[in-house]
Design an enzyme around this catalytic site. Structure first.
Site, PDB file in Angstrom:
ATOM      1  N   ASP A  90      -4.908  61.196 -61.682  1.00 48.75           N
ATOM      2  CA  ASP A  90      -5.835  60.175 -61.179  1.00 48.75           C
ATOM      3  C   ASP A  90      -6.733  59.613 -62.277  1.00 48.75           C
ATOM      4  O   ASP A  90      -7.127  58.446 -62.227  1.00 48.75           O
ATOM      5  CB  ASP A  90      -6.722  60.764 -60.066  1.00 48.75           C
ATOM      6  CG  ASP A  90      -5.971  60.895 -58.747  1.00 48.75           C
ATOM      7  OD1 ASP A  90      -4.919  60.250 -58.604  1.00 48.75           O
ATOM      8  OD2 ASP A  90      -6.432  61.647 -57.878  1.00 48.75           O
ATOM      9  N   HIS A 146       4.986  66.103 -55.878  1.00 48.29           N
ATOM     10  CA  HIS A 146       4.233  67.091 -56.656  1.00 48.29           C
ATOM     11  C   HIS A 146       4.158  68.429 -55.927  1.00 48.29           C
ATOM     12  O   HIS A 146       3.083  68.989 -55.758  1.00 48.29           O
ATOM     13  CB  HIS A 146       2.829  66.545 -56.963  1.00 48.29           C
ATOM     14  CG  HIS A 146       2.237  67.082 -58.214  1.00 48.29           C
ATOM     15  ND1 HIS A 146       0.901  67.377 -58.335  1.00 48.29           N
ATOM     16  CD2 HIS A 146       2.789  67.388 -59.400  1.00 48.29           C
ATOM     17  CE1 HIS A 146       0.661  67.832 -59.545  1.00 48.29           C
ATOM     18  NE2 HIS A 146       1.788  67.854 -60.216  1.00 48.29           N
ATOM     19  N   HIS A 156      -8.586  65.096 -53.079  1.00 47.50           N
ATOM     20  CA  HIS A 156      -7.134  64.921 -53.248  1.00 47.50           C
ATOM     21  C   HIS A 156      -6.927  63.513 -53.795  1.00 47.50           C
ATOM     22  O   HIS A 156      -7.390  63.183 -54.890  1.00 47.50           O
ATOM     23  CB  HIS A 156      -6.480  65.164 -51.881  1.00 47.50           C
ATOM     24  CG  HIS A 156      -4.988  65.330 -51.889  1.00 47.50           C
ATOM     25  ND1 HIS A 156      -4.228  65.243 -53.033  1.00 47.50           N
ATOM     26  CD2 HIS A 156      -4.104  65.566 -50.874  1.00 47.50           C
ATOM     27  CE1 HIS A 156      -2.948  65.428 -52.710  1.00 47.50           C
ATOM     28  NE2 HIS A 156      -2.847  65.627 -51.408  1.00 47.50           N
ATOM     29  N   HIS A 179      -7.486  70.791 -61.580  1.00 48.47           N
ATOM     30  CA  HIS A 179      -6.332  70.803 -60.671  1.00 48.47           C
ATOM     31  C   HIS A 179      -6.082  72.241 -60.257  1.00 48.47           C
ATOM     32  O   HIS A 179      -6.124  73.143 -61.093  1.00 48.47           O
ATOM     33  CB  HIS A 179      -5.099  70.235 -61.377  1.00 48.47           C
ATOM     34  CG  HIS A 179      -3.989  69.920 -60.430  1.00 48.47           C
ATOM     35  ND1 HIS A 179      -3.141  70.875 -59.955  1.00 48.47           N
ATOM     36  CD2 HIS A 179      -3.622  68.745 -59.859  1.00 48.47           C
ATOM     37  CE1 HIS A 179      -2.279  70.306 -59.131  1.00 48.47           C
ATOM     38  NE2 HIS A 179      -2.548  69.018 -59.048  1.00 48.47           N
ATOM     39  N   ARG A 210       2.573  78.866 -38.158  1.00 46.72           N
ATOM     40  CA  ARG A 210       1.563  79.383 -37.253  1.00 46.72           C
ATOM     41  C   ARG A 210       0.940  80.608 -37.922  1.00 46.72           C
ATOM     42  O   ARG A 210       1.327  81.757 -37.643  1.00 46.72           O
ATOM     43  CB  ARG A 210       2.208  79.752 -35.912  1.00 46.72           C
ATOM     44  CG  ARG A 210       1.310  79.765 -34.683  1.00 46.72           C
ATOM     45  CD  ARG A 210       0.082  80.554 -34.865  1.00 46.72           C
ATOM     46  NE  ARG A 210      -0.730  80.654 -33.661  1.00 46.72           N
ATOM     47  CZ  ARG A 210      -1.896  81.290 -33.671  1.00 46.72           C
ATOM     48  NH1 ARG A 210      -2.376  81.817 -34.786  1.00 46.72           N
ATOM     49  NH2 ARG A 210      -2.584  81.385 -32.557  1.00 46.72           N
ATOM     50  N   ARG A 262       1.496  64.646 -66.154  1.00 47.04           N
ATOM     51  CA  ARG A 262       1.582  63.251 -65.688  1.00 47.04           C
ATOM     52  C   ARG A 262       0.460  62.421 -66.302  1.00 47.04           C
ATOM     53  O   ARG A 262       0.632  61.244 -66.618  1.00 47.04           O
ATOM     54  CB  ARG A 262       1.475  63.206 -64.160  1.00 47.04           C
ATOM     55  CG  ARG A 262       2.539  64.001 -63.444  1.00 47.04           C
ATOM     56  CD  ARG A 262       2.222  64.126 -61.957  1.00 47.04           C
ATOM     57  NE  ARG A 262       0.931  64.757 -61.729  1.00 47.04           N
ATOM     58  CZ  ARG A 262       0.302  64.806 -60.575  1.00 47.04           C
ATOM     59  NH1 ARG A 262       0.841  64.248 -59.509  1.00 47.04           N
ATOM     60  NH2 ARG A 262      -0.870  65.411 -60.451  1.00 47.04           N
ATOM     61  N   GLY A 267     -11.190  63.221 -61.173  1.00 46.64           N
ATOM     62  CA  GLY A 267     -10.132  62.996 -62.167  1.00 46.64           C
ATOM     63  C   GLY A 267      -9.955  64.165 -63.121  1.00 46.64           C
ATOM     64  O   GLY A 267      -9.110  64.106 -64.018  1.00 46.64           O
ATOM     65  N   PHE A 268     -10.745  65.232 -62.923  1.00 44.60           N
ATOM     66  CA  PHE A 268     -10.606  66.421 -63.776  1.00 44.60           C
ATOM     67  C   PHE A 268     -10.345  67.650 -62.920  1.00 44.60           C
ATOM     68  O   PHE A 268     -10.872  67.769 -61.818  1.00 44.60           O
ATOM     69  CB  PHE A 268     -11.869  66.644 -64.607  1.00 44.60           C
ATOM     70  CG  PHE A 268     -12.008  65.635 -65.703  1.00 44.60           C
ATOM     71  CD1 PHE A 268     -11.411  65.845 -66.935  1.00 44.60           C
ATOM     72  CD2 PHE A 268     -12.689  64.458 -65.478  1.00 44.60           C
ATOM     73  CE1 PHE A 268     -11.498  64.891 -67.930  1.00 44.60           C
ATOM     74  CE2 PHE A 268     -12.784  63.492 -66.463  1.00 44.60           C
ATOM     75  CZ  PHE A 268     -12.188  63.706 -67.695  1.00 44.60           C
TER      76      PHE A 268
HETATM   77  N1  ACO Z   1     -15.795  68.728 -62.197  1.00 43.76           N
HETATM   78  C1  ACO Z   1     -16.678  69.699 -62.401  1.00 43.76           C
HETATM   79  N2  ACO Z   1     -16.428  71.000 -62.128  1.00 43.76           N
HETATM   80  C2  ACO Z   1     -15.221  71.291 -61.615  1.00 43.76           C
HETATM   81  C3  ACO Z   1     -14.251  70.305 -61.389  1.00 43.76           C
HETATM   82  C4  ACO Z   1     -14.585  68.986 -61.697  1.00 43.76           C
HETATM   83  N3  ACO Z   1     -13.696  67.992 -61.498  1.00 43.76           N
HETATM   84  N4  ACO Z   1     -13.136  70.884 -60.892  1.00 43.76           N
HETATM   85  C5  ACO Z   1     -13.405  72.195 -60.816  1.00 43.76           C
HETATM   86  N5  ACO Z   1     -14.666  72.436 -61.247  1.00 43.76           N
HETATM   87  C6  ACO Z   1     -15.319  73.732 -61.312  1.00 43.76           C
HETATM   88  C7  ACO Z   1     -15.910  74.100 -59.956  1.00 43.76           C
HETATM   89  O1  ACO Z   1     -17.229  73.641 -59.809  1.00 43.76           O
HETATM   90  C8  ACO Z   1     -15.825  75.598 -59.992  1.00 43.76           C
HETATM   91  O2  ACO Z   1     -16.862  76.081 -60.812  1.00 43.76           O
HETATM   92  P1  ACO Z   1     -17.655  77.440 -60.407  1.00 43.76           P
HETATM   93  O3  ACO Z   1     -16.599  78.514 -60.438  1.00 43.76           O
HETATM   94  O4  ACO Z   1     -18.692  77.545 -61.480  1.00 43.76           O
HETATM   95  O5  ACO Z   1     -18.190  77.194 -59.047  1.00 43.76           O
HETATM   96  C9  ACO Z   1     -14.528  75.865 -60.747  1.00 43.76           C
HETATM   97  O6  ACO Z   1     -14.311  74.720 -61.566  1.00 43.76           O
HETATM   98  C10 ACO Z   1     -13.322  76.068 -59.846  1.00 43.76           C
HETATM   99  O7  ACO Z   1     -13.304  75.010 -58.883  1.00 43.76           O
HETATM  100  P2  ACO Z   1     -12.566  75.096 -57.481  1.00 43.76           P
HETATM  101  O8  ACO Z   1     -13.046  74.002 -56.608  1.00 43.76           O
HETATM  102  O9  ACO Z   1     -12.608  76.494 -56.949  1.00 43.76           O
HETATM  103  O10 ACO Z   1     -11.075  74.813 -57.929  1.00 43.76           O
HETATM  104  P3  ACO Z   1      -9.951  74.219 -57.010  1.00 43.76           P
HETATM  105  O11 ACO Z   1      -8.689  74.750 -57.562  1.00 43.76           O
HETATM  106  O12 ACO Z   1     -10.199  74.430 -55.571  1.00 43.76           O
HETATM  107  O13 ACO Z   1     -10.135  72.654 -57.302  1.00 43.76           O
HETATM  108  C11 ACO Z   1      -9.788  70.399 -57.453  1.00 43.76           C
HETATM  109  C12 ACO Z   1      -9.156  71.756 -57.630  1.00 43.76           C
HETATM  110  C13 ACO Z   1     -10.184  70.196 -55.989  1.00 43.76           C
HETATM  111  C14 ACO Z   1      -8.759  69.318 -57.834  1.00 43.76           C
HETATM  112  C15 ACO Z   1     -11.035  70.283 -58.340  1.00 43.76           C
HETATM  113  O14 ACO Z   1     -10.682  70.453 -59.692  1.00 43.76           O
HETATM  114  C16 ACO Z   1     -11.780  68.969 -58.140  1.00 43.76           C
HETATM  115  O15 ACO Z   1     -12.614  68.861 -57.241  1.00 43.76           O
HETATM  116  N6  ACO Z   1     -11.501  67.938 -59.005  1.00 43.76           N
HETATM  117  C17 ACO Z   1     -12.062  66.629 -58.823  1.00 43.76           C
HETATM  118  C18 ACO Z   1     -11.278  65.870 -57.775  1.00 43.76           C
HETATM  119  C19 ACO Z   1      -9.955  65.368 -58.295  1.00 43.76           C
HETATM  120  O16 ACO Z   1      -9.857  64.891 -59.416  1.00 43.76           O
HETATM  121  N7  ACO Z   1      -8.931  65.440 -57.448  1.00 43.76           N
HETATM  122  C20 ACO Z   1      -7.599  64.962 -57.789  1.00 43.76           C
HETATM  123  C21 ACO Z   1      -6.624  66.097 -57.715  1.00 43.76           C
HETATM  124  S1  ACO Z   1      -5.079  65.672 -58.453  1.00 43.76           S
HETATM  125  C22 ACO Z   1      -4.374  64.563 -57.421  1.00 43.76           C
HETATM  126  O17 ACO Z   1      -4.623  64.511 -56.236  1.00 43.76           O
HETATM  127  C23 ACO Z   1      -3.422  63.594 -58.114  1.00 43.76           C
END
Ligand code: ACO
Length: 371
Positions: A314, A188, A223, A262, A358, A272, A259-260
């Site tokens: 996920d 990915h 992740h 990205h 670096r 996917r 699970g929500f």
């Molecule tokens: N649930 C609720 N709110 C969320 C979620 C979520 N799953 N994901 C993002 N948000 C919100 C954040 O709270 C933030 O809101 P704000 O601006 O009001 O503070 C905004 O969306 C942006 O979030 P960031 O963390 O800045 O976005 P980032 O791009 O860093 O996050 C991530 C991506 C880490 C995957 C995030 O969506 C998350 O934490 N998801 C849940 C964990 C998850 O499902 N991980 C699996 C990734 S896919 C994989 O590994 C196959």
């Protein structure tokens, strides 16, 4: 004027590598794997073929597939020194921690450990691809005080992986669904774990060390760890109404819903997840568990309405693994075992044309202090 360029927290949007391995093309909604669309690959070819494509740059022909299958079968048989270590792990030791230790120990049997050539790195990736399922399944069964199962020669790679974890020979649908999930997890682009592996490999360290670092990265709940949390949430919810209440409460408490969302797809559904949702539908029908499908489907609707967030892989892999009888603690280790193909391809590429990573910092601390 500072000579340090703009700082991007989380390196968001920063191009950190050139690669021929893969690309997430969000505009075209395509995950490109060495020129092919990952979703089409997952629908039409096996995980081992995808792994061959990742490592060699082209899809393996029949002869190559047989050779790969043979090589992998050899590595699926764990050496005694590894299986004898499993019972020494404290029972409280988590499955990703066991996997991290096992991957690191594999270096002990690599006669070509310090050979960074493409040929040697490919062999070592094959070693990992074969050994990882056995470490995942064996270390789990050892902790559960169950017999460690050896692979069966009549089973395919994916069927063996499932069998060694669950203790039952899977049906064709189960083996195919699992195989497809492995393909979807196989590569990915540059997520945190792959980046971590490339960073380590860029010091000319060995592939097992780079993979060990990648396991540590993938363990994190932001992740790979998300798939296990998804299943715990679905089990806690029990019913569609239960999930609605749970999501309402967690969102009101400003909690993240696993699970929500990205980093790259942002406001679109992970392609996917779309394919895994179809597989969940078929599997749930087969197993008379459409209730689980309906809970997941409602969760998707609620999150789109309330947060404008969509499922990632996920979210749908978790209930699929549940219906396949895989213990929840193994969801993230399985993700890693599948991703090792992509990470291996990235490490090979990094070491073929290396430049040490670096980067710099933007210093925000004090200056001019004296002891
Ligand atoms: N649930 C609720 N709110 C969320 C979620 C979520 N799953 N994901 C993002 N948000 C919100 C954040 O709270 C933030 O809101 P704000 O601006 O009001 O503070 C905004 O969306 C942006 O979030 P960031 O963390 O800045 O976005 P980032 O791009 O860093 O996050 C991530 C991506 C880490 C995957 C995030 O969506 C998350 O934490 N998801 C849940 C964990 C998850 O499902 N991980 C699996 C990734 S896919 C994989 O590994 C196959």
């Amino acid at each position: 004027m500072s000579t340090i360029p703009d700082y991007k927290p989380g390196l968001e949007g920063v191009i950190a590598s050139e690669t021929k391995v893969s690309l997430l093309d969000v505009e075209q909604e395509e995950i490109v794997i060495r020129g092919y669309n990952l979703i089409e690959l997952a629908e039409k070819v096996s995980y081992l073929e995808v792994a061959g494509l990742l490592l060699n740059g082209e899809l393996p022909g029949r002869q190559q597939q047989q050779e790969m299958q043979q090589e992998i079968s050899h590595y699926l048989e764990l050496p005694d020194y590894l299986t004898s270590v499993f019972p020494l792990f404290p029972s409280s030791m988590g499955m990703m921690d066991r996997l991290r230790t096992g991957v690191s120990m594999l270096a002990g049997e690599a006669f070509d450990l310090d050979d960074r050539s493409k040929t040697a790195n490919k062999r070592k990736t094959m070693h990992l691809l074969g050994a990882l399922p056995s470490i995942v399944a064996g270390s789990y069964r050892s902790r559960a005080k169950q017999e460690i199962l050896r692979p069966l020669s009549r089973l395919s790679f994916s069927a063996n992986f499932l069998y060694m974890m669950t203790g039952s020979e899977p049906s064709q649908r189960e083996a195919d669904t699992f195989d497809q999930s492995l393909s979807l997890y196989s590569e990915h682009e540059l997520p945190n774990s792959t980046f971590a592996a490339r960073v380590i490999a860029s010091t000319n360290s060995d592939i097992y060390g780079a993979m060990t670092g990648a396991v540590a990265s993938l363990k994190g709940p932001l992740h790979g760890g998300a798939n296990e949390e998804v299943m715990k949430m679905l089990l806690q919810a029990q019913t569609p109404e239960g999930l609605k209440e749970l999501l309402d409460a967690r969102l009101a408490a400003k909690e993240r819903i696993m699970g929500f969302g990205h980093r790259v797809y942002m406001k679109k559904m992970d392609p996917r997840a779309t394919l895994m949702k179809k597989s969940l539908y078929d599997l749930a029908q087969d197993k008379n568990r459409m209730d689980l499908y309906e809970i997941c489907d409602l969760g998707e609707t609620i999150m789109a309405q309330k947060k404008g967030l969509y499922p990632n892989l996920d979210y749908y892999a978790a209930p699929v693994y549940y219906l396949l009888g895989i213990p929840i603690e193994l969801y993230t280790p399985v993700f890693f075992a599948a991703r090792a193909a992509g990470i291996g391809a990235h490490i090979i590429e990094q070491q073929e044309n290396n430049r040490l990573f670096r980067p710099r910092v933007r210093y925000t601390g004090p200056r001019g202090l004296h002891p």
